[in-house]
Design a protein around this motif. Structure first.
Motif, PDB file in Angstrom:
ATOM      1  N   PRO A  39       0.801  -1.213   0.000  1.00 17.88           N
ATOM      2  CA  PRO A  39       0.000   0.000   0.000  1.00 17.88           C
ATOM      3  C   PRO A  39       0.842   1.275   0.000  1.00 17.88           C
ATOM      4  CG  PRO A  39      -0.087  -1.050   2.152  1.00 17.88           C
ATOM      5  CD  PRO A  39       0.615  -1.998   1.231  1.00 17.88           C
ATOM      6  N   PRO A  82      -5.541  -2.931  -3.673  1.00 14.47           N
ATOM      7  CA  PRO A  82      -5.700  -3.923  -2.597  1.00 14.47           C
ATOM      8  C   PRO A  82      -6.141  -5.299  -3.099  1.00 14.47           C
ATOM      9  CG  PRO A  82      -7.410  -2.227  -2.471  1.00 14.47           C
ATOM     10  CD  PRO A  82      -6.430  -1.783  -3.503  1.00 14.47           C
ATOM     11  N   TRP A  83      -6.866  -5.332  -4.197  1.00  9.85           N
ATOM     12  CA  TRP A  83      -7.280  -6.643  -4.704  1.00  9.85           C
ATOM     13  C   TRP A  83      -6.115  -7.410  -5.299  1.00  9.85           C
ATOM     14  CZ3 TRP A  83     -11.269  -9.111  -3.021  1.00  9.85           C
ATOM     15  CH2 TRP A  83     -12.338  -8.378  -2.491  1.00  9.85           C
ATOM     16  N   GLU A  95      -1.907   4.879   8.081  1.00  7.06           N
ATOM     17  CA  GLU A  95      -3.026   4.939   7.134  1.00  7.06           C
ATOM     18  C   GLU A  95      -2.880   4.012   5.934  1.00  7.06           C
ATOM     19  OE1 GLU A  95      -4.420   8.653   5.704  1.00  7.06           O
ATOM     20  OE2 GLU A  95      -5.695   8.961   7.448  1.00  7.06           O
ATOM     21  N   PRO A  96      -1.694   3.972   5.304  1.00  9.28           N
ATOM     22  CA  PRO A  96      -1.601   3.110   4.122  1.00  9.28           C
ATOM     23  C   PRO A  96      -2.087   1.687   4.407  1.00  9.28           C
ATOM     24  CG  PRO A  96       0.377   4.434   4.330  1.00  9.28           C
ATOM     25  CD  PRO A  96      -0.442   4.697   5.561  1.00  9.28           C
ATOM     26  N   LEU A 136      -3.889   0.677   7.124  1.00 10.82           N
ATOM     27  CA  LEU A 136      -5.230   0.601   7.721  1.00 10.82           C
ATOM     28  C   LEU A 136      -6.331   0.618   6.657  1.00 10.82           C
ATOM     29  CD1 LEU A 136      -4.884   2.851  10.892  1.00 10.82           C
ATOM     30  CD2 LEU A 136      -4.993   0.364  10.743  1.00 10.82           C
ATOM     31  N   PHE A 137      -6.130   1.419   5.628  1.00 10.26           N
ATOM     32  CA  PHE A 137      -7.172   1.501   4.599  1.00 10.26           C
ATOM     33  C   PHE A 137      -7.360   0.177   3.861  1.00 10.26           C
ATOM     34  CE2 PHE A 137      -7.242   6.193   4.736  1.00 10.26           C
ATOM     35  CZ  PHE A 137      -8.603   6.383   4.619  1.00 10.26           C
ATOM     36  N   ASP A 138      -6.312  -0.644   3.834  1.00 12.87           N
ATOM     37  CA  ASP A 138      -6.429  -1.915   3.117  1.00 12.87           C
ATOM     38  C   ASP A 138      -7.122  -2.990   3.950  1.00 12.87           C
ATOM     39  OD1 ASP A 138      -5.364  -1.031   0.813  1.00 12.87           O
ATOM     40  OD2 ASP A 138      -3.556  -2.275   0.840  1.00 12.87           O
ATOM     41  N   VAL A 139      -7.206  -2.769   5.246  1.00  9.32           N
ATOM     42  CA  VAL A 139      -7.703  -3.838   6.117  1.00  9.32           C
ATOM     43  C   VAL A 139      -9.082  -4.376   5.705  1.00  9.32           C
ATOM     44  CG1 VAL A 139      -8.423  -4.379   8.484  1.00  9.32           C
ATOM     45  CG2 VAL A 139      -6.214  -3.289   8.072  1.00  9.32           C
ATOM     46  N   PRO A 140     -10.070  -3.501   5.455  1.00 11.59           N
ATOM     47  CA  PRO A 140     -11.384  -4.074   5.126  1.00 11.59           C
ATOM     48  C   PRO A 140     -11.381  -4.934   3.860  1.00 11.59           C
ATOM     49  CG  PRO A 140     -11.513  -1.655   5.250  1.00 11.59           C
ATOM     50  CD  PRO A 140     -10.120  -2.034   5.549  1.00 11.59           C
ATOM     51  N   VAL A 141     -10.678  -4.488   2.834  1.00 13.61           N
ATOM     52  CA  VAL A 141     -10.660  -5.259   1.589  1.00 13.61           C
ATOM     53  C   VAL A 141      -9.870  -6.555   1.770  1.00 13.61           C
ATOM     54  CG1 VAL A 141      -9.816  -5.287  -0.783  1.00 13.61           C
ATOM     55  CG2 VAL A 141     -11.070  -3.301   0.050  1.00 13.61           C
ATOM     56  N   ARG A 195      -9.404  -8.206   4.485  1.00 16.08           N
ATOM     57  CA  ARG A 195     -10.168  -9.119   5.327  1.00 16.08           C
ATOM     58  C   ARG A 195     -11.227  -9.848   4.498  1.00 16.08           C
ATOM     59  NH1 ARG A 195     -11.684 -10.075  10.607  1.00 16.08           N
ATOM     60  NH2 ARG A 195     -10.449  -8.527  11.674  1.00 16.08           N
ATOM     61  N   ARG A 196     -11.944  -9.071   3.704  1.00 18.28           N
ATOM     62  CA  ARG A 196     -12.979  -9.694   2.878  1.00 18.28           C
ATOM     63  C   ARG A 196     -12.391 -10.680   1.894  1.00 18.28           C
ATOM     64  NH1 ARG A 196     -15.286  -5.538   4.504  1.00 18.28           N
ATOM     65  NH2 ARG A 196     -17.527  -5.537   4.901  1.00 18.28           N
ATOM     66  N   LEU A 207      -6.978 -12.273  11.530  1.00 18.82           N
ATOM     67  CA  LEU A 207      -6.875 -11.535  12.788  1.00 18.82           C
ATOM     68  C   LEU A 207      -6.144 -10.230  12.512  1.00 18.82           C
ATOM     69  CD1 LEU A 207      -7.016 -11.428  15.973  1.00 18.82           C
ATOM     70  CD2 LEU A 207      -4.693 -12.337  15.930  1.00 18.82           C
ATOM     71  N   GLU A 253      -2.776  -4.461  16.108  1.00 19.23           N
ATOM     72  CA  GLU A 253      -2.025  -3.230  15.914  1.00 19.23           C
ATOM     73  C   GLU A 253      -0.975  -3.122  16.993  1.00 19.23           C
ATOM     74  OE1 GLU A 253      -4.220   0.590  14.105  1.00 19.23           O
ATOM     75  OE2 GLU A 253      -4.961  -0.078  16.013  1.00 19.23           O
TER      76      GLU A 253
END
Ligand code: SF4
Ligand code: SF4
Lengths: 367, 436, 254
Positions: free
Chosen positions: A282, A288-289, A316-317, A319-324, A326-327, A337, A340
């Motif tokens: 990131p 992210p994909w 931030e770099p 953290l922003f990727d975490v949701p994608v 994770r999915r 898991l 931080e």
């Protein structure tokens, strides 16, 4: 701690080459330092003096990441007579640190910046990167007081390519090396402060330990993705929980390795290929994909049932990727898991509990 | 794009919006005749026109997708290049600010947090991602984009934000990278930016099916330059003592220069505002009664506390007369050159102050303080916005050494959960007392 | 050798212990505020329970924050796994368990076999935990057992916007100074806490039909109401809410 200042200092006492340069995370052309016989010491958490967070807090807001807060202190104090600090453009905060170092008298040494283009690999970005590399080389030459020949740069790149290949092999054959994560990483992370020729030597010893006939490691294989494995008792926690790191996607370690060998002959072109070809990250604004695809493939190869996303607080770099991530990883059947850390000297009991519970969960809850 | 949709869009853009604006005006009048008198001078007349412009913009937006190509862009994107292609342009940052002013920002941010975006990220991004996920907005409806366009001159964060949108909405994202200019602007970075602008134009032509027209690009550049210069003139009126308007007003009136830049209605709007300010100045109307001290504001505003904060300051005779943020839209745009729309845009957008080093920032703050006759600086340390906030503590000590009174105020431009009103107001009051 | 088993949960605020018989029925429970010498305390509590129930030689399974400090524990398991096991033993179905303790709050997705399918835990910050209330409620002089009544009688919630415990405390002080009703603030505080919990649980909420509540805070009816209101569905309070972890520990195969 993986390495202490003492380990680095005593190494530098006899191996400082033609000078020491501090290098901040994450991607910069280390090959150029090697070619000029400079010893690049990377500043991650553990290189910063204890209490840096409180000290740094005097001049940096507490909502900035600890990497930047800690580096600020070191930049001001100097380290082992470093002749320059290399600050790549990693994120908004790191860029701000470079700007403070350059213009606000916050650095005890000259600051050399390096801007990696954002927005993907395209012709215009490569053209910019080329000019940026030349400007970077010119700045370092000026500070070192020496000229860089393309031959020497070519040799340095070859040396690093060899290291990358060996590191990839070691990480891939991880289960066939009879070392715990703590010891393994103690060696791998020497790349951050050793001169390339010395590190290549260490790595060779490690490669010789690969024993494909050995019974594979016990425990649950995990994939770990993050900036840097700090605090280093992270590995102890993973080990105590009955797991081990089977796939490394730390920006400081595995994520920096180029995914393919370059075909380019001319040294600058090779450098560009190596940077653009590093695993998705990131900080270089990779999609992210594409990270998901890359990670899933590696987790499958290592049969890892779970992934730990190990981010740095306020980064931030990542953290922003975490949701994608994770999915994407969950869709591929991996458990995820997210933890931080803030470069505290030790993992908190809370974090240890989470890691243990995660491993218990992966183990099917038979604990 | 369907014809009916197109007609709806045009109708909303040309007729319904202005009518709605007028209706709002009637309601406001009715409220005023009933309500209590507000302290301070009457609102700027232009505010009505401002509301009308923005209402029209958002109303037209409801019918835009399917009628015209739609782009979502960052505030620092060279929007001029989109105009000749007839894009309807949505500014998520502007929308998030609007949500914040209406105190709906946190609620939307929480949607994004529940979806998985961690809280230690920019709250604009969280608010907007939440709004997209929940399809909730105070403006009725936001049109679906055909393309997302981000420019890194304000931050790298926008790339992360827009990538998330791209994956949620399944639309392409194009990034213009404006490498940070640590020292003097460098040619190879600006060449890179110019090339990317070319690439973006080609992309827009492809999406809209309209051919590139360099003449039209030049005209838009001229229009943008004019509007920015007018905006600069407006800001300059605050140099008068006492100032006819305040930084808080500027935060509100910045809307069109951010979102409608390059369109004639934007230019017309600032001409009107300029004339009104000049009239106020002529009549000696002050926005703060008994103006005693003048301050510079650094960073984005605390949107959800705009009114309270301005009243707190005004009560003690303090006025914020200039801000680095509102000045940003007047600082570089005069460099637009209608004969070189792309090369000049590369310069304009690379040299935005937030894309430049701390030396430039320091010099900028010094000169704003001097030119606007300020004796103090408020630096809003904005938890959400790292690029704008790193270095503020160094900046504050430098300015203090220069003889200015400074206060670093902890806050957030949108997330009221990380803002302590009590603490902030206490510190502001103590700061003001220190002038005595 | 008795067929009894002992589970002990050393939390950061309270320490809980249970004795179960062979069928899993609760024979005895104990609960104390956690002391600095957690190991000694655990040993003493276990000894007392053994004396009371005759559980000599029964296996002791330890869980919770201080789980590694129990001398002679036959097994050590995290509270996440134990809570899933404990709640499943009590309710016998899948669901999303919210365990709100003194220092941390956990959201645990329990599958149809009593295993953990996913979980989340608050970070270092006390904002989403019982601690938040513990710090602020004394300011309101609102007794614990009156909270539900106050919550329900408040005509509307007074919004407490700060999530940081320290900020929220000063916010509450100034709300009181501005003459806001205590009931409204009580309601606002619990609503804010419910919001934090929902943020923590995130997507797990979509994956489960029922939300269950355990931990010391589950004894606070206002919290049960607030969470139910925020979720738009009633929340199931687990029986013996403070002991779920200890029960799960006792049920762990030694
Ligand atoms: S925010 Fe993240 S990428 Fe930036 S310096 Fe800190 S750890 Fe590195
Ligand atoms: S508020 Fe700051 S971080 Fe957020 S989008 Fe704007 S410039 Fe970027």
């Amino acid at each position: 701690m993986v390495v202490t200042d003492e380990a680095i200092r005593s190494y530098l006492a006899s191996h400082r080459g033609n000078g020491v340069v501090l290098a901040l995370p994450v991607l910069y052309p280390r090959e150029v330092l090697t070619a000029l016989d400079l010893c690049g010491v990377e500043v991650w958490a553990h290189r910063t003096p204890p209490g840096c967070c409180t000290q740094g807090a005097g001049s940096m807001q507490p909502y900035l990441c600890p990497t930047v807060r800690g580096a600020r202190v070191l930049l001001g104090q100097g380290f082992e007579g470093a002749i320059a600090a290399v600050i790549p453009h990693t994120c908004d905060s790191m860029q701000g640190l470079a700007a403070i170092g350059l213009d606000m008298g916050a650095s005890a040494m000259p600051v050399v910046t390096f801007r990696h283009p954002r927005g993907g690999d395209r012709a215009s970005a490569r053209e910019f990167l080329q000019a940026e590399l030349r400007a970077f080389i010119a700045s370092i030459e000026r500070i070192a007081g020496r000229k860089l020949t393309m031959d020497r740069l070519g040799d340095a790149i070859e040396l690093h390519e060899g290291i990358d290949r060996a590191m990839r092999r070691v990480l891939r054959m991880r289960t066939c090396i009879a070392l715990g994560d703590v010891e393994l990483y103690r060696i791998l992370r020497k790349r951050e402060w050793m001169r390339a020729s010395d590190f290549a030597f260490e790595l060779r010893a490690l490669e010789q330990m690969i024993d494909s006939a050995a019974t594979p490691r016990k425990g649950i294989p995990l994939m770990v993705s993050g900036m840097v494995p700090e605090p280093s008792d992270f590995f102890e926690a993973v080990d105590a929980a009955g797991a081990y790191v089977a796939v490394d996607d730390y920006a400081a370690i595995g994520r920096r390795l180029p995914m393919h060998d370059t075909q380019e002959a001319e040294p600058i072109g090779r450098l560009i290929d190596r940077m653009m070809g590093a695993a998705p990250c990131p900080t270089r604004t990779s999609d992210p994909w594409s990270r998901v695809r890359y990670l899933v493939e590696r987790a499958r190869a290592a049969r890892a049932p779970g992934a730990i996303l190990h981010t740095v607080k306020f980064c931030e770099p990542e953290l922003f990727d975490v949701p994608v991530l994770r999915r994407g990883l969950e869709e591929a059947g991996l458990k995820v898991l997210h933890i931080e850390t803030e470069f505290e000297p030790q993992m908190s009991g809370q974090l240890v509990t989470r890691i243990e519970a995660f491993v218990e969960m992966l183990g099917g809850g038979d604990a | 794009m369907s014809l009916i949709r197109r007609l709806q869009y045009e109708a909303a853009d040309r007729l319904a919006g202005p009518m709605l604006g007028r209706y709002g005006r009637l309601r406001a009048l009715a409220r005023r005749s009933r309500g209590k008198r507000r302290a301070g001078p009457p609102q700027l007349q232009s505010t009505r026109k401002l509301k009308e412009l923005l209402t029209t913009h958002y109303l037209a937006g409801r019918y835009a997708d399917g009628a015209v190509p739609v782009a979502w862009v960052t505030s620092g994107f060279p929007v001029e290049i989109l105009r000749p292609f007839g894009f309807h342009v949505v500014y998520p940052e502007n929308h998030a600010a609007l949500c914040a002013v209406q105190r709906q920002g946190v609620q939307l941010a929480q949607v994004a947090e529940q979806w998985g975006v961690p809280r230690d990220t920019c709250a604009y991004a969280r608010c907007d991602i939440g709004s997209t996920l929940a399809q909730m907005t105070p403006v009725g409806r936001i049109p679906r984009p055909d393309v997302l366009l981000a420019c890194t001159n304000i931050c790298q964060t926008v790339v992360y934000w827009y990538r998330t949108l791209a994956s949620l909405l399944n639309v392409p994202l194009f990034v213009i990278d404006t490498p940070y200019q640590y020292g003097e602007p460098d040619a190879h970075a600006e060449r890179f930016v110019a090339r990317q602008i070319e690439e973006a134009i080609a992309l827009c032509a492809r999406i809209s099916g309209v051919e590139r027209d360099d003449g039209a690009l030049g005209l838009v550049a001229r229009e943008a330059k004019q509007a920015s210069e007018l905006w600069g003139e407006c800001l300059a009126y605050a140099k008068r003592k006492p100032a006819p308007w305040s930084g808080f007003d500027q935060f509100i009136h910045i809307g069109p220069i951010v979102t409608l830049r390059g369109l004639p209605e934007c230019t017309a709007y600032y001409r009107m505002l300029r004339d009104e300010l000049s009239e106020r100045a002529r009549l000696g109307i002050a926005v703060v009664e008994n103006e005693k001290h003048r301050l510079v504001w650094d960073n984005l505003p605390v949107w959800f506390e705009l009114r309270e904060m301005s009243q707190l300051l005004a009560r003690e005779g303090f006025n914020i007369v200039v801000t680095t943020y509102t000045n940003g839209w007047a600082e570089t745009a005069p460099m637009f050159d209608e004969h070189d729309p792309i090369g000049s845009a590369a310069r304009v957008y690379s040299r935005v102050f937030i894309n430049r080093g701390m030396g430039h920032r320091t010099a900028l703050l010094r000169s704003l303080a001097k030119e606007w006759g300020c004796d103090g600086v408020l630096l809003h340390s904005n938890r959400s916005c790292k690029p704008y906030s790193v270095g503020q503590l160094d900046l504050a000590s430098q300015l203090t050494r220069d003889g200015l009174r400074t206060l670093v105020l902890d806050g957030d431009h949108l997330d009221s959960r990380s803002y302590s009103k009590e603490q902030a107001e206490g510190r502001l009051s103590a700061f003001m007392e220190s002038f005595a | 050798m008795s067929a009894l088993r002992i589970g002990i949960d050393l939390g950061s605020t309270t320490t809980k212990a249970v004795v179960l018989d062979a069928s899993g029925k609760i024979v005895a429970t104990a609960l104390e505020r956690s002391e600095p010498r957690a190991g000694d305390q655990a040993q003493r509590m276990i000894a007392e329970l053994v004396r009371k129930t005759g559980a000599e030689g029964a296996p002791v399974i330890a869980t919770g924050y201080g789980r590694k400090l129990v001398p002679g524990a036959s097994k050590v398991v995290t509270e996440i796994t134990c809570h899933a096991r404990g709640v499943f033993a009590q309710l016998g179905r899948a669901g999303l368990l919210i365990d709100m303790g003194g220092q941390d709050t956990k959201a645990i997705l329990v599958d149809g076999t009593g295993r953990v399918a996913d979980f989340a835990m608050n970070d270092k910050c006390a904002a989403g935990t019982g601690r938040f209330l513990e710090v602020i409620l004394p300011r309101l002089q609102a007794p614990w057992d009156k909270l539900r009544g106050m919550y329900q009688s408040a005509p509307e919630a007074v919004q407490v916007s700060s999530t940081c415990t320290v900020f929220a405390e000063s916010e509450v002080i100034s709300l009181l100074a501005n003459g806001q009703a205590v009931e409204g603030i009580v309601r606002g505080l619990h609503d804010a806490l419910a919001e934090r919990v929902v943020a923590l649980a995130g997507r797990m909420l979509e994956m489960s039909k029922e939300v269950m509540l355990s931990g010391g805070v589950a004894n606070n009816g206002a919290m049960v109401d607030a969470l139910g209101a925020r979720l738009g569905a009633p929340v199931t309070v687990v029986p013996e809410p403070s002991h779920v972890g200890a029960i799960g520990a006792a049920l762990t195969p030694p």
